[in-house]
Design a protein around this motif. Structure first.
Motif, PDB file in Angstrom:
ATOM      1  N   ARG A  29       0.857  -1.181   0.000  1.00 38.82           N
ATOM      2  CA  ARG A  29       0.000   0.000   0.000  1.00 38.82           C
ATOM      3  C   ARG A  29       0.893   1.230   0.000  1.00 38.82           C
ATOM      4  O   ARG A  29       2.081   1.141   0.346  1.00 38.82           O
ATOM      5  CB  ARG A  29      -0.899  -0.029   1.227  1.00 38.82           C
ATOM      6  N   GLY A  50       2.255  -0.543 -10.230  1.00 37.82           N
ATOM      7  CA  GLY A  50       2.396   0.472  -9.209  1.00 37.82           C
ATOM      8  C   GLY A  50       3.642   1.318  -9.388  1.00 37.82           C
ATOM      9  O   GLY A  50       4.341   1.216 -10.395  1.00 37.82           O
ATOM     10  N   ASN A  97      -0.591   1.821  -4.663  1.00 35.80           N
ATOM     11  CA  ASN A  97      -0.810   0.393  -4.470  1.00 35.80           C
ATOM     12  C   ASN A  97       0.066  -0.348  -5.472  1.00 35.80           C
ATOM     13  O   ASN A  97       0.086  -0.010  -6.659  1.00 35.80           O
ATOM     14  CB  ASN A  97      -2.279   0.032  -4.678  1.00 35.80           C
TER      15      ASN A  97
END
Length: 156
Positions: A29, A50, A97
């Motif tokens: 995260r 990401g 993310n």
């Protein structure tokens, strides 16, 4: 990784077994730390999706200036861990993310022991990679980092 594509062409069944035994999935995260400078790397990470911020500070990377790099999809982090004993020289933190594939170095070593042709390629690759790690220093080359070791690109 081009080497993994080569191995797939050499022995698809072996590569499937390798993936089951040595490859795991990780999710980060935003603001999660993937690794810190000074930590011993036991896996290489492929950023599948990401953005990661990779930073090196002068105190963790003697001879280097502080730097920051945004890492995007398809980038390997700490690939050196698969071929040499590698201590990380920077910090990697998720900016969004992230999905990563992680290749465990110990499991890679165990897997390559099971197939002579794969082992032969892996040993030669590791020998050449090690030579480049130990010879990478200014002024001939840049210092190796968790993102890149000079002259280790394996052609497709």
């Amino acid at each position: 990784h081009p080497l993994f594509r080569l191995w797939t062409g050499m022995d698809l069944k072996w590569m499937e077994d390798f993936c089951w035994q040595a490859v795991t999935f990780a999710a980060l995260r935003p603001k999660d730390e993937l690794f810190a400078p000074g930590s011993v790397a036991t896996s290489a990470h492929l950023l599948a999706r990401g953005d990661v911020l990779y930073a090196q500070e002068e105190d963790s990377s003697p001879g280097m200036h502080s730097s920051k790099h945004y890492v995007h999809d398809g980038t390997w982090l700490s690939e050196a861990a698969l071929w040499v004993e590698w201590t990380r020289v920077g910090r990697a933190v998720a900016e969004s993310n992230c999905n990563l594939l992680e290749v465990n170095a110990e499991q890679l070593f165990k897997c390559v022991q099971t197939e002579a042709r794969i082992r032969s390629v892996a040993v030669e690759y590791a020998v050449q990679f090690h030579k480049r790690v130990v010879s990478a220093r200014p002024p001939q080359a840049e210092w190796p980092t968790d993102l890149h070791v000079p002259d280790t690109d394996y052609p497709d």
